[in-house]
Design a protein around this motif. Structure first.
Motif, PDB file in Angstrom:
ATOM      1  N   ASP A  22      27.708  28.942  31.907  1.00 37.63           N
ATOM      2  CA  ASP A  22      28.165  29.799  32.993  1.00 37.63           C
ATOM      3  C   ASP A  22      28.569  29.015  34.238  1.00 37.63           C
ATOM      4  O   ASP A  22      29.479  29.399  34.938  1.00 37.63           O
ATOM      5  CB  ASP A  22      27.067  30.811  33.339  1.00 37.63           C
ATOM      6  CG  ASP A  22      27.568  31.888  34.271  1.00 37.63           C
ATOM      7  OD1 ASP A  22      28.711  32.347  34.068  1.00 37.63           O
ATOM      8  OD2 ASP A  22      26.830  32.267  35.185  1.00 37.63           O
ATOM      9  N   GLY A  23      27.915  27.920  34.552  1.00 33.04           N
ATOM     10  CA  GLY A  23      28.217  27.159  35.754  1.00 33.04           C
ATOM     11  C   GLY A  23      29.130  25.983  35.507  1.00 33.04           C
ATOM     12  O   GLY A  23      29.269  25.112  36.353  1.00 33.04           O
ATOM     13  N   PHE A  46      37.122  30.726  48.094  1.00 32.64           N
ATOM     14  CA  PHE A  46      36.258  31.821  48.551  1.00 32.64           C
ATOM     15  C   PHE A  46      35.783  32.611  47.334  1.00 32.64           C
ATOM     16  O   PHE A  46      36.570  32.874  46.427  1.00 32.64           O
ATOM     17  CB  PHE A  46      37.011  32.738  49.509  1.00 32.64           C
ATOM     18  CG  PHE A  46      37.518  32.023  50.727  1.00 32.64           C
ATOM     19  CD1 PHE A  46      36.709  31.841  51.834  1.00 32.64           C
ATOM     20  CD2 PHE A  46      38.805  31.501  50.753  1.00 32.64           C
ATOM     21  CE1 PHE A  46      37.172  31.167  52.959  1.00 32.64           C
ATOM     22  CE2 PHE A  46      39.279  30.821  51.872  1.00 32.64           C
ATOM     23  CZ  PHE A  46      38.458  30.656  52.970  1.00 32.64           C
ATOM     24  N   ASP A  47      34.518  33.037  47.359  1.00 33.34           N
ATOM     25  CA  ASP A  47      33.944  33.717  46.199  1.00 33.34           C
ATOM     26  C   ASP A  47      33.740  35.220  46.391  1.00 33.34           C
ATOM     27  O   ASP A  47      33.182  35.875  45.515  1.00 33.34           O
ATOM     28  CB  ASP A  47      32.629  33.069  45.787  1.00 33.34           C
ATOM     29  CG  ASP A  47      31.555  33.168  46.855  1.00 33.34           C
ATOM     30  OD1 ASP A  47      31.804  33.752  47.928  1.00 33.34           O
ATOM     31  OD2 ASP A  47      30.452  32.656  46.609  1.00 33.34           O
ATOM     32  N   GLN A  78      31.235  31.999  36.583  1.00 32.37           N
ATOM     33  CA  GLN A  78      32.265  33.002  36.351  1.00 32.37           C
ATOM     34  C   GLN A  78      32.270  33.973  37.514  1.00 32.37           C
ATOM     35  O   GLN A  78      31.234  34.259  38.108  1.00 32.37           O
ATOM     36  CB  GLN A  78      31.978  33.753  35.058  1.00 32.37           C
ATOM     37  CG  GLN A  78      32.092  32.904  33.831  1.00 32.37           C
ATOM     38  CD  GLN A  78      31.826  33.689  32.559  1.00 32.37           C
ATOM     39  OE1 GLN A  78      31.589  34.890  32.574  1.00 32.37           O
ATOM     40  NE2 GLN A  78      31.866  32.999  31.424  1.00 32.37           N
ATOM     41  N   GLY A  79      33.455  34.464  37.869  1.00 35.75           N
ATOM     42  CA  GLY A  79      33.524  35.438  38.939  1.00 35.75           C
ATOM     43  C   GLY A  79      34.926  35.605  39.475  1.00 35.75           C
ATOM     44  O   GLY A  79      35.902  35.122  38.902  1.00 35.75           O
ATOM     45  N   SER A 125      44.966  38.093  46.781  1.00 33.47           N
ATOM     46  CA  SER A 125      44.820  36.686  46.424  1.00 33.47           C
ATOM     47  C   SER A 125      43.828  36.444  45.294  1.00 33.47           C
ATOM     48  O   SER A 125      43.760  35.347  44.755  1.00 33.47           O
ATOM     49  CB  SER A 125      44.355  35.896  47.646  1.00 33.47           C
ATOM     50  OG  SER A 125      45.244  36.069  48.722  1.00 33.47           O
ATOM     51  N   GLN A 126      43.038  37.431  44.957  1.00 32.83           N
ATOM     52  CA  GLN A 126      41.934  37.229  44.020  1.00 32.83           C
ATOM     53  C   GLN A 126      42.409  37.004  42.589  1.00 32.83           C
ATOM     54  O   GLN A 126      43.467  37.460  42.186  1.00 32.83           O
ATOM     55  CB  GLN A 126      40.967  38.401  44.070  1.00 32.83           C
ATOM     56  CG  GLN A 126      41.487  39.667  43.452  1.00 32.83           C
ATOM     57  CD  GLN A 126      40.502  40.806  43.590  1.00 32.83           C
ATOM     58  OE1 GLN A 126      39.509  40.725  44.284  1.00 32.83           O
ATOM     59  NE2 GLN A 126      40.784  41.907  42.918  1.00 32.83           N
ATOM     60  N   PHE A 127      41.566  36.288  41.845  1.00 31.95           N
ATOM     61  CA  PHE A 127      41.788  36.054  40.426  1.00 31.95           C
ATOM     62  C   PHE A 127      40.422  35.894  39.768  1.00 31.95           C
ATOM     63  O   PHE A 127      39.433  35.596  40.427  1.00 31.95           O
ATOM     64  CB  PHE A 127      42.656  34.808  40.186  1.00 31.95           C
ATOM     65  CG  PHE A 127      42.079  33.558  40.785  1.00 31.95           C
ATOM     66  CD1 PHE A 127      41.220  32.747  40.065  1.00 31.95           C
ATOM     67  CD2 PHE A 127      42.390  33.200  42.085  1.00 31.95           C
ATOM     68  CE1 PHE A 127      40.675  31.602  40.626  1.00 31.95           C
ATOM     69  CE2 PHE A 127      41.865  32.056  42.654  1.00 31.95           C
ATOM     70  CZ  PHE A 127      40.995  31.253  41.925  1.00 31.95           C
ATOM     71  N   GLU A 128      40.383  36.115  38.475  1.00 35.34           N
ATOM     72  CA  GLU A 128      39.145  35.993  37.715  1.00 35.34           C
ATOM     73  C   GLU A 128      39.036  34.592  37.137  1.00 35.34           C
ATOM     74  O   GLU A 128      40.017  34.054  36.608  1.00 35.34           O
ATOM     75  CB  GLU A 128      39.095  37.012  36.578  1.00 35.34           C
ATOM     76  CG  GLU A 128      38.973  38.444  37.038  1.00 35.34           C
ATOM     77  CD  GLU A 128      37.707  38.720  37.819  1.00 35.34           C
ATOM     78  OE1 GLU A 128      36.634  38.226  37.428  1.00 35.34           O
ATOM     79  OE2 GLU A 128      37.801  39.432  38.836  1.00 35.34           O
TER      80      GLU A 128
END
Length: 140
Positions: A22-23, A46-47, A78-79, A125-128
């Motif tokens: 995951d990390g 940015f998260d 992930q995020g 601006s966000q993306f997965e």
């Protein structure tokens, strides 16, 4: 009893494997469209929407050539993320603006999002990120 112990060990091993993976995501940001090699690029990851343009992981990189510069963010969970880039040509640590607050230094956002009367919003601006990924940002 032996089967129970093996089952528990298998579940623990699988869980640790998932948590370790995951990390381990890596994000490569390729910045394009620089007009000069003066100064540095400030690339900030940015998260969340709450941290957008306030608090993030920042990297400063010199510009070796104007065709493209890559920045890598490692060990990301992930995020959902967003990226902002500033071409800080005079290296004063801020996006310089002229009359009416219009930026005079180049900048850009992930998804090449553009704000109308200010910076782009996080949702534009966000993306997965759920695996290693590369994105491109054209600064203007």
């Amino acid at each position: 009893m032996k089967k129970s112990i093996l089952t528990v060990l298998g579940i623990v091993a699988a869980t640790l494997s998932i948590l370790a993976a995951d990390g381990q995501n890596e994000l490569t940001v390729v910045i394009k469209n620089m007009k000069s090699t003066d100064g540095v690029l400030e690339v900030t990851l940015f998260d969340s929407e709450g941290n957008w343009l306030k608090e993030g992981q920042k990297q400063k990189v010199t510009i070796d050539n104007t065709s493209a510069v890559s920045v890598i963010f490692k060990d990301l969970p992930q995020g959902t993320y967003g990226v902002a880039v500033i071409h800080d040509a005079n290296e004063n640590g801020e996006l310089d603006a002229g009359a009416f607050g219009i930026p005079i230094e180049a900048y850009g956002f992930s998804n090449d999002a553009r704000g109308i009367f200010g910076p782009a919003y996080f949702d534009e601006s966000q993306f997965e990120l759920n695996a290693n990924k590369q994105i491109e940002i054209n600064i203007k």
